[in-house]
Design a protein around this motif. Structure first.
Motif, PDB file in Angstrom:
ATOM      1  N   VAL A  28      14.843 -27.383  -5.057  1.00 25.05           N
ATOM      2  CA  VAL A  28      16.196 -27.900  -5.554  1.00 25.05           C
ATOM      3  C   VAL A  28      16.416 -27.818  -6.984  1.00 25.05           C
ATOM      4  O   VAL A  28      17.328 -27.451  -7.590  1.00 25.05           O
ATOM      5  CB  VAL A  28      16.670 -28.978  -4.842  1.00 25.05           C
ATOM      6  N   LYS A  29      15.466 -28.547  -7.723  1.00 24.29           N
ATOM      7  CA  LYS A  29      15.402 -28.270  -9.238  1.00 24.29           C
ATOM      8  C   LYS A  29      15.333 -27.061  -9.648  1.00 24.29           C
ATOM      9  O   LYS A  29      16.543 -27.077 -10.647  1.00 24.29           O
ATOM     10  CB  LYS A  29      13.983 -29.187  -9.554  1.00 24.29           C
ATOM     11  N   VAL A  30      14.962 -26.270  -8.955  1.00 25.82           N
ATOM     12  CA  VAL A  30      14.915 -24.889  -9.477  1.00 25.82           C
ATOM     13  C   VAL A  30      16.181 -24.143  -9.460  1.00 25.82           C
ATOM     14  O   VAL A  30      16.778 -23.649 -10.431  1.00 25.82           O
ATOM     15  CB  VAL A  30      13.627 -23.970  -9.127  1.00 25.82           C
ATOM     16  N   LEU A  31      16.758 -24.408  -8.283  1.00 22.80           N
ATOM     17  CA  LEU A  31      18.067 -24.133  -8.017  1.00 22.80           C
ATOM     18  C   LEU A  31      19.096 -24.539  -8.811  1.00 22.80           C
ATOM     19  O   LEU A  31      20.117 -23.968  -9.323  1.00 22.80           O
ATOM     20  CB  LEU A  31      18.533 -24.149  -6.525  1.00 22.80           C
ATOM     21  N   GLN A  32      18.850 -25.833  -9.333  1.00 26.16           N
ATOM     22  CA  GLN A  32      19.843 -26.471 -10.051  1.00 26.16           C
ATOM     23  C   GLN A  32      19.660 -25.556 -11.656  1.00 26.16           C
ATOM     24  O   GLN A  32      20.543 -25.673 -12.256  1.00 26.16           O
ATOM     25  CB  GLN A  32      19.692 -27.991 -10.296  1.00 26.16           C
ATOM     26  N   ALA A  33      18.471 -25.514 -12.031  1.00 29.51           N
ATOM     27  CA  ALA A  33      18.382 -24.826 -13.090  1.00 29.51           C
ATOM     28  C   ALA A  33      19.185 -23.526 -13.321  1.00 29.51           C
ATOM     29  O   ALA A  33      19.942 -23.193 -14.130  1.00 29.51           O
ATOM     30  CB  ALA A  33      16.725 -24.755 -13.595  1.00 29.51           C
ATOM     31  N   VAL A  34      19.170 -22.900 -12.099  1.00 28.97           N
ATOM     32  CA  VAL A  34      19.729 -21.479 -11.874  1.00 28.97           C
ATOM     33  C   VAL A  34      21.397 -21.677 -11.966  1.00 28.97           C
ATOM     34  O   VAL A  34      21.861 -20.909 -12.830  1.00 28.97           O
ATOM     35  CB  VAL A  34      19.356 -20.860 -10.539  1.00 28.97           C
ATOM     36  N   LEU A  43      18.644 -17.016  -2.895  1.00 30.65           N
ATOM     37  CA  LEU A  43      19.443 -16.321  -4.071  1.00 30.65           C
ATOM     38  C   LEU A  43      19.668 -14.696  -3.834  1.00 30.65           C
ATOM     39  O   LEU A  43      20.832 -14.223  -3.703  1.00 30.65           O
ATOM     40  CB  LEU A  43      18.851 -16.340  -5.363  1.00 30.65           C
ATOM     41  N   ASP A  44      18.626 -13.852  -3.276  1.00 28.07           N
ATOM     42  CA  ASP A  44      18.495 -12.583  -2.951  1.00 28.07           C
ATOM     43  C   ASP A  44      19.645 -12.267  -1.928  1.00 28.07           C
ATOM     44  O   ASP A  44      20.272 -11.569  -1.910  1.00 28.07           O
ATOM     45  CB  ASP A  44      17.105 -12.163  -2.409  1.00 28.07           C
ATOM     46  N   HIS A  45      19.657 -13.431  -0.875  1.00 24.64           N
ATOM     47  CA  HIS A  45      20.423 -13.116   0.392  1.00 24.64           C
ATOM     48  C   HIS A  45      22.028 -13.238   0.147  1.00 24.64           C
ATOM     49  O   HIS A  45      22.653 -12.541   0.556  1.00 24.64           O
ATOM     50  CB  HIS A  45      20.110 -14.402   1.208  1.00 24.64           C
ATOM     51  N   GLU A  80      15.261 -12.879  -9.608  1.00 24.20           N
ATOM     52  CA  GLU A  80      14.375 -12.330 -10.445  1.00 24.20           C
ATOM     53  C   GLU A  80      13.901 -13.341 -11.666  1.00 24.20           C
ATOM     54  O   GLU A  80      12.662 -13.328 -11.945  1.00 24.20           O
ATOM     55  CB  GLU A  80      15.033 -11.045 -11.115  1.00 24.20           C
ATOM     56  N   ALA A  81      14.923 -14.419 -11.931  1.00 24.85           N
ATOM     57  CA  ALA A  81      14.670 -15.273 -12.720  1.00 24.85           C
ATOM     58  C   ALA A  81      13.718 -16.226 -12.487  1.00 24.85           C
ATOM     59  O   ALA A  81      12.821 -16.695 -13.052  1.00 24.85           O
ATOM     60  CB  ALA A  81      16.121 -15.840 -13.587  1.00 24.85           C
ATOM     61  N   VAL A  82      13.893 -16.582 -11.116  1.00 18.54           N
ATOM     62  CA  VAL A  82      13.023 -17.672 -10.473  1.00 18.54           C
ATOM     63  C   VAL A  82      11.605 -17.007 -10.308  1.00 18.54           C
ATOM     64  O   VAL A  82      10.621 -17.602 -10.476  1.00 18.54           O
ATOM     65  CB  VAL A  82      13.565 -18.093  -8.997  1.00 18.54           C
TER      66      VAL A  82
END
Ligand code: IPM
Ligand code: MG
Length: 372
Positions: free
Chosen positions: A22-28, A302-304, A312-314
């Motif tokens: 979730v943390k990573v998705l929030q950064a995205v 994200l790809d989906h 790609e950033a992740v």
């Protein structure tokens, strides 16, 4: 883009690893200007404890009202060690797959350059491995009729497949092969099982629509051996539910840790993303679980939704973090970091707050979605 995400953390280390995803998705969301709305719901042993049901109706409703599900892990030793338990956490996941119609489970397997020495397999065998397994997820022996005789001495599980169930996952696998190295391997047991003979017939028929893809067949026992002997031979594998369950765990050995393997389960209008590892109850609450599989599952989400640059950033951030040895104890027993520190680092690379660099960009597949 606005994406509604049902957050099903589940048991054991599920909540800890999902927190990092979730943390990573929030950064995205922040960097790329998206809105991801998360709604938490109960599933698994914790749901049994609180409601008596591993997949409460409220959870199913939240999933159906969401665009995607981010799943942590389920399972608890108190059920694993009790064969007489009538209600089990796993039933929650199986019912969810069925209810959401998630018929294809996609599991990419890759050998990260910096982690080649982590695998018990020889470097020369695993270097360059890059394959993806398409596992049929809502049919076969998992969902066939189950019986137990009244004296409790005889039991059966029916394995059933229809041509339609085979066709839809086979098409996805062929489409993936078209975008990759154009090789598809059907793993079956056609020398013994009638269902496997149907798989061969249907997949062979479909292959006529994909003349550029080379199709070959392997019996599952041989495939299990080939995965270890020469995994580089595989590009895309398609297989039925239980064979896929088994060979994908086997494949995790190639990457050096099951804590790295992500998966996407795709249906006609719903999708669920989950690490392939289990709930690792011994690791619960110790801040030692590897969050990478959950974070890479988020990249598949994200790809989906067509957010390939974001995905790609992740993947870049994960790669850079691993390459800089910021890893959990499963990957380095001597010098390691906590689950949340690894998650923070990956998020900070995305937010550009951390200056980690990755030279191993060949592992990242720029411009190439890992989904079809
Ligand atoms: C998996 C798991 C599940 C399965 C269990 C938890 C029911 O092993 O997702 O691979 O067998 O499908
Ligand atoms: Mg499994």
């Amino acid at each position: 883009m606005n994406i509604k995400i049902a957050l099903l953390n589940g048991d054991g280390i599920g909540p800890e690893v999902n927190k990092q995803a979730v943390k990573v998705l929030q950064a995205v969301a922040k960097v790329f200007n998206h809105q991801f709305e998360f709604k938490e719901a109960l599933v698994g042993a914790i749901a049994i404890d609180e409601t008596g049901n591993p997949l409460p109706d409220a959870t199913l409703e939240i999933c159906k009202a969401s665009d995607a599900v981010l799943f942590g892990a389920i399972g608890d030793p108190k059920y694993d060690n009790d064969p007489s338990a009538k209600v089990r956490p796993e039933q929650g996941l199986l019912k969810l797959r069925k209810e959401l119609g998630l018929f294809a489970n996609i599991r990419p397997i890759k050998a990260y350059k910096t982690l080649l020495d982590n695998s018990p397999l020889k470097k020369s065998i695993i270097e360059g491995v890059d394959m993806v397994i398409f596992r049929e997820l809502t049919g076969g022996i998992y969902f066939g009729e189950k019986t137990i005789s009244s004296d409790g001495k005889t039991a059966s599980d029916l394995c059933e497949y229809s041509d339609y169930e085979i066709e839809r996952v086979a098409h996805l696998a062929f489409q993936s092969a078209m975008k990759r190295n154009k090789k598809l391997t059907l793993v079956d047991k056609a020398n013994v099982l009638e269902t496997s003979r149907l798989w061969r017939k249907v997949v062979t028929e479909i292959s006529k629509s994909y003349p550029n893809v080379v199709l070959d067949f392997l019996f599952v026992d041989n495939a299990a051996m080939q995965m270890i002997l020469n995994p580089k031979q595989f590009d895309v594998i398609v297989t039925e539910n239980m064979f896929g369950d088994i060979i994908s765990d086997e494949g995790s050995v190639i990457g050096g840790s099951i804590g790295l393997l992500a998966s996407a389960s795709i249906g006609l209008d719903k999708a669920l993303f989950e690490p392939i590892h289990g709930s690792y109850p011994q690791g619960k609450g110790k801040n030692i679980a590897n969050p990478v599989a959950a974070i890479l599952s988020a990249s598949m989400l994200l790809d989906h939704f067509g957010l390939t640059i974001e995905a790609e950033a992740v993947r870049f951030a994960v790669e850079a973090t691993i390459e800089n040895n910021i890893v959990t104890p499963d990957l380095n027993a001597v010098r390691n970091f906590g689950t949340d520190y690894v998650g923070d680092t990956i998020a900070n690379v995305i937010l550009n707050k951390s200056a980690l660099n990755s030279s191993n960009q060949d592992n990242i597949n720029f411009g190439k979605s890992v989904l079809i």
